[in-house]
Scaffold this active site. Structure first.
Site, PDB file in Angstrom:
ATOM      1  N   LYS A 203      41.271  32.212  26.262  1.00  0.00           N
ATOM      2  CA  LYS A 203      40.386  33.371  26.091  1.00  0.00           C
ATOM      3  C   LYS A 203      41.019  34.615  26.726  1.00  0.00           C
ATOM      4  O   LYS A 203      41.220  34.666  27.938  1.00  0.00           O
ATOM      5  CB  LYS A 203      39.029  33.124  26.762  1.00  0.00           C
ATOM      6  CG  LYS A 203      38.055  34.254  26.468  1.00  0.00           C
ATOM      7  CD  LYS A 203      36.796  34.183  27.299  1.00  0.00           C
ATOM      8  CE  LYS A 203      36.946  34.868  28.624  1.00  0.00           C
ATOM      9  NZ  LYS A 203      37.218  36.319  28.522  1.00  0.00           N
ATOM     10  N   GLU A 277      45.598  32.370  39.707  1.00  0.00           N
ATOM     11  CA  GLU A 277      46.451  33.484  40.117  1.00  0.00           C
ATOM     12  C   GLU A 277      45.533  34.677  40.291  1.00  0.00           C
ATOM     13  O   GLU A 277      44.971  35.173  39.303  1.00  0.00           O
ATOM     14  CB  GLU A 277      47.530  33.706  39.058  1.00  0.00           C
ATOM     15  CG  GLU A 277      48.739  34.415  39.606  1.00  0.00           C
ATOM     16  CD  GLU A 277      48.716  35.881  39.284  1.00  0.00           C
ATOM     17  OE1 GLU A 277      48.283  36.656  40.163  1.00  0.00           O
ATOM     18  OE2 GLU A 277      49.113  36.243  38.178  1.00  0.00           O
ATOM     19  N   CYS A 311      48.657  42.730  39.680  1.00  0.00           N
ATOM     20  CA  CYS A 311      48.181  41.978  40.846  1.00  0.00           C
ATOM     21  C   CYS A 311      49.212  42.004  41.966  1.00  0.00           C
ATOM     22  O   CYS A 311      48.858  41.937  43.139  1.00  0.00           O
ATOM     23  CB  CYS A 311      47.836  40.559  40.453  1.00  0.00           C
ATOM     24  SG  CYS A 311      49.081  39.812  39.416  1.00  0.00           S
ATOM     25  N   GLU A 408      42.039  45.273  47.350  1.00  0.00           N
ATOM     26  CA  GLU A 408      42.756  45.539  46.104  1.00  0.00           C
ATOM     27  C   GLU A 408      42.068  46.675  45.340  1.00  0.00           C
ATOM     28  O   GLU A 408      40.874  46.612  45.087  1.00  0.00           O
ATOM     29  CB  GLU A 408      42.772  44.266  45.247  1.00  0.00           C
ATOM     30  CG  GLU A 408      43.588  44.412  43.992  1.00  0.00           C
ATOM     31  CD  GLU A 408      43.737  43.110  43.217  1.00  0.00           C
ATOM     32  OE1 GLU A 408      42.725  42.424  42.990  1.00  0.00           O
ATOM     33  OE2 GLU A 408      44.877  42.778  42.848  1.00  0.00           O
TER      34      GLU A 408
HETATM   35  P1  NAI Z   1      37.615  39.188  36.112  1.00  0.00           P
HETATM   36  O1  NAI Z   1      38.170  38.206  37.062  1.00  0.00           O
HETATM   37  O2  NAI Z   1      36.124  39.282  35.979  1.00  0.00           O
HETATM   38  O3  NAI Z   1      38.182  38.887  34.633  1.00  0.00           O
HETATM   39  C1  NAI Z   1      39.304  38.103  34.337  1.00  0.00           C
HETATM   40  C2  NAI Z   1      38.993  37.121  33.221  1.00  0.00           C
HETATM   41  O4  NAI Z   1      38.013  36.182  33.669  1.00  0.00           O
HETATM   42  C3  NAI Z   1      38.397  37.755  31.961  1.00  0.00           C
HETATM   43  O5  NAI Z   1      38.914  37.083  30.829  1.00  0.00           O
HETATM   44  C4  NAI Z   1      36.915  37.483  32.113  1.00  0.00           C
HETATM   45  O6  NAI Z   1      36.223  37.445  30.875  1.00  0.00           O
HETATM   46  C5  NAI Z   1      36.906  36.119  32.765  1.00  0.00           C
HETATM   47  N1  NAI Z   1      35.706  35.786  33.532  1.00  0.00           N
HETATM   48  C6  NAI Z   1      34.814  36.630  34.127  1.00  0.00           C
HETATM   49  N2  NAI Z   1      33.859  35.939  34.756  1.00  0.00           N
HETATM   50  C7  NAI Z   1      34.127  34.624  34.577  1.00  0.00           C
HETATM   51  C8  NAI Z   1      33.496  33.395  34.994  1.00  0.00           C
HETATM   52  N3  NAI Z   1      32.405  33.398  35.755  1.00  0.00           N
HETATM   53  N4  NAI Z   1      34.066  32.230  34.631  1.00  0.00           N
HETATM   54  C9  NAI Z   1      35.191  32.205  33.904  1.00  0.00           C
HETATM   55  N5  NAI Z   1      35.817  33.315  33.461  1.00  0.00           N
HETATM   56  C10 NAI Z   1      35.300  34.512  33.796  1.00  0.00           C
HETATM   57  O7  NAI Z   1      38.220  40.607  36.482  1.00  0.00           O
HETATM   58  P2  NAI Z   1      37.600  42.058  36.137  1.00  0.00           P
HETATM   59  O8  NAI Z   1      36.121  42.096  36.411  1.00  0.00           O
HETATM   60  O9  NAI Z   1      38.061  42.439  34.804  1.00  0.00           O
HETATM   61  O10 NAI Z   1      38.328  42.957  37.251  1.00  0.00           O
HETATM   62  C11 NAI Z   1      37.764  43.103  38.549  1.00  0.00           C
HETATM   63  C12 NAI Z   1      38.844  43.209  39.599  1.00  0.00           C
HETATM   64  O11 NAI Z   1      39.625  42.027  39.615  1.00  0.00           O
HETATM   65  C13 NAI Z   1      39.850  44.308  39.370  1.00  0.00           C
HETATM   66  O12 NAI Z   1      39.404  45.528  39.875  1.00  0.00           O
HETATM   67  C14 NAI Z   1      41.045  43.788  40.100  1.00  0.00           C
HETATM   68  O13 NAI Z   1      40.974  44.117  41.466  1.00  0.00           O
HETATM   69  C15 NAI Z   1      40.957  42.294  39.946  1.00  0.00           C
HETATM   70  N6  NAI Z   1      41.823  41.759  38.868  1.00  0.00           N
HETATM   71  C16 NAI Z   1      42.935  41.055  39.206  1.00  0.00           C
HETATM   72  C17 NAI Z   1      43.788  40.590  38.220  1.00  0.00           C
HETATM   73  C18 NAI Z   1      45.022  39.845  38.541  1.00  0.00           C
HETATM   74  O14 NAI Z   1      45.934  39.825  37.730  1.00  0.00           O
HETATM   75  N7  NAI Z   1      45.101  39.176  39.655  1.00  0.00           N
HETATM   76  C19 NAI Z   1      43.539  40.866  36.810  1.00  0.00           C
HETATM   77  C20 NAI Z   1      42.297  41.555  36.546  1.00  0.00           C
HETATM   78  C21 NAI Z   1      41.506  41.991  37.553  1.00  0.00           C
END
Ligand code: NAI
Ligand code: MG
Length: 500
Positions: A203, A277, A311, A408
């Site tokens: 996804k 990650e 990240c 972050e």
């Molecule tokens: P997120 O962690 O909510 O989203 C990442 C993925 O997880 C998306 O595909 C989302 O649909 C999915 N997801 C969301 N809730 C879930 C759940 N309960 N169970 C399974 N999958 C789920 O990240 P978001 O809200 O887009 O970004 C928030 C913060 O996270 C950012 O400001 C940043 O600091 C951090 N982030 C870190 C990343 C990294 O590469 N380590 C990438 C994206 C965001």
């Protein structure tokens, strides 16, 4: 972490930089004609496009213009179930018993088609996510193809990857990825899973689904047996349904630490394997013997690359006190010369922030930095009237306990701190809940080895930053997650090792 004292912002601590460029570049926009974005996308399940049982769709926009690009299916629990069943059937029927050499051929084929359709993928990536075209064209898409090539090569050599052991596929992998490197993260997830004989339900993030959906088309073109790769779209609920599905054997997740923790809680007590990650707050350290100009360029790349949506971004800069003045002066000049604006323009260095909510997070942290009393510098560039943009920003006089040095931000915002001794900087660099990456700039090899040994970070770059290679493992310490992607380590995350 230290308790924060609330202070009111000082008026004098914000400076808009001014720098006269003699000849600004004329616009050089990439043509949109290479991208064929359909008005609507269904779910890619069992090798075909299937309508969502929810009958619901959601829109994905171009964050640089706020215009709708397409609408994509919103998969519910029943759709997730269909996709997992298709992956299980494909695992049992085709993939489990296919000779490894044949598996490898499909993965090679996918890599080749990505190369052939590179321009189209780069344009779609930039339109859907807001990153500069020069990055999607020169980094994301070639790196995604490389990843498939690299793991295609391993498919029939697993016995050499794990000598004296018998690697067995896990089964069905549920893979959930974020919006910062949409196609590249898709490749990081799918390629090692297929090479080791697993099948996949993936996804993409809700704001950037279009390159993963284009990859679905590429997968069809490659003749991969139906169901081996399923690509479904949706938001957090869809992700949660994937994580909680009883017939999933492995969860691979990249995203926020918050969601990583939710996932760990929900699979506790099951035999599902996982790699997570998560976030980071990388320290980038400049010693006084470093080549300063290269280091300054490296710092710019470390934090402003991809709008800081990285990240492993070098968001905390530690400069040795004796060179701090020079480094900060050069950083200010460089900040001012960065080109911010239309991501489709080939000159653009900093494109659009991925979403309104991420823009709000960045603005929130800029405000926090000012409240905490740090000095703020921002580029004087004009931002486009539409879309989600922010000026590249730098804070100096930052304290170790400040939130902008601990949390972050995931945007083009750098926090600059100073240090005097090696021991001091190690202590400060390691003092965050994260541990994904770090950088060291120095002329001395011995200092590099000393620092890399003592730094609690999964990746440490020396005299460079943000360099990636499919053969090199990537992953974190502490709240940055666990497990490694890339290289041999990336293979072991998708196998059970039996004794011969
Ligand atoms: P997120 O962690 O909510 O989203 C990442 C993925 O997880 C998306 O595909 C989302 O649909 C999915 N997801 C969301 N809730 C879930 C759940 N309960 N169970 C399974 N999958 C789920 O990240 P978001 O809200 O887009 O970004 C928030 C913060 O996270 C950012 O400001 C940043 O600091 C951090 N982030 C870190 C990343 C990294 O590469 N380590 C990438 C994206 C965001
Ligand atoms: Mg989008």
């Amino acid at each position: 972490m230290a308790v924060q004292k609330k202070t009111s912002p000082r008026k004098s601590n914000t400076v808009r930089l001014k720098f006269d460029t003699a000849w600004p570049y004329s616009p050089a926009p990439e043509s949109k004609s290479a991208a064929q974005i359909k008005p609507q996308y269904d779910l890619f399940i069992n090798g075909e496009w299937q309508k969502p049982l929810t009958k619901k769709y959601f829109k994905t926009i171009n964050p640089a213009s706020e215009q709708v690009l397409s609408e994509v299916a919103d998969a519910g629990e029943a759709d997730v179930n269909k996709a997992v069943n298709a992956a299980r059937a494909a695992y049992d029927k085709h993939w489990k018993n296919m000779p490894a050499k044949e598996r490898g051929k499909y993965i090679f084929r996918i890599a080749r088609i990505i190369q052939e359709r590179a321009r189209e993928l780069a344009v779609i990536e930039t339109l859907d996510g807001g990153k500069p075209i020069k990055e999607s064209r020169d980094f994301d898409i070639p790196a995604a193809a490389n990843h498939f090539f690299y793991y295609a090569g391993w498919a029939d050599k697993l016995e050499y990857a794990f000598p004296n052991r018998r690697p067995e596929a896990l089964g069905v992998a549920a893979q959930i990825i974020p919006w910062n490197f949409p196609l590249l993260m898709t490749a990081w997830k799918i390629a090692p899973a297929l090479a080791t004989g697993n099948t996949v339900v993936l996804k993409p993030a809700e704001t950037t689904p279009l390159t993963a959906l284009t990859l679905a088309d590429i997968i069809r073109e490659s003749d991969l047996p139906p169901g081996v790769v399923n690509i479904i779209t949706g938001a957090g609920n869809t992700g949660a349904a994937m994580v909680n599905h009883p017939d999933v054997n492995k969860i691979a997740f990249t995203g926020s630490t918050e969601v990583g923790k939710i996932i760990q809680r929900s699979i506790a007590g099951t035999d599902k394997k996982s790699t997570l990650e998560l976030g980071g707050k990388a320290a980038n350290i400049i010693f006084d013997d470093a080549p300063i100009d290269q280091a300054v360029e490296g710092v710019i790349n470390a934090i402003y690359f991809n709008q800081g949506h990285v990240c492993c971004a070098g968001s905390r800069l530690y400069v040795q006190e004796s060179v701090a003045k020079e480094v900060i002066r050069k950083l200010k000049d460089r900040l001012e010369s960065l080109i911010v604006g239309d991501p489709m323009d080939k000159n653009t260095d900093i494109g659009a922030i991925n979403s309104r909510s991420q823009l709000d997070i960045i603005h929130k942290y800029i405000k926090i930095g000012k409240m905490e009393g740090a000095d703020m510098y921002e580029s004087s560039c004009k931002l486009p009237g539409k879309g989600y943009f922010v000026r590249p920003t730098m804070f100096t006089n930052v304290a170790q306990s400040n939130r902008i040095a601990q949390e972050e931000i995931f945007g083009p915002v750098l926090s600059v701190l100073t240090f005097r001794t090696d021991d001091e900087v190690i202590e400060k660099a390691n003092n965050t809940p994260y541990g994904l990456s770090a950088g060291v700039w120095t002329d001395k090899g011995s200092k590099i080895f000393n620092m890399t040994r003592r730094m609690k970070a999964g990746v440490v770059w020396a005299n460079t930053f943000n360099k990636f290679d499919p053969a090199s493992p990537f992953g974190g310490y502490k709240e940055s997650g666990f497990g490694r992607e890339g290289g041999l380590h990336g293979l072991s995350a998708y196998v059970n090792l039996r004794n011969l």
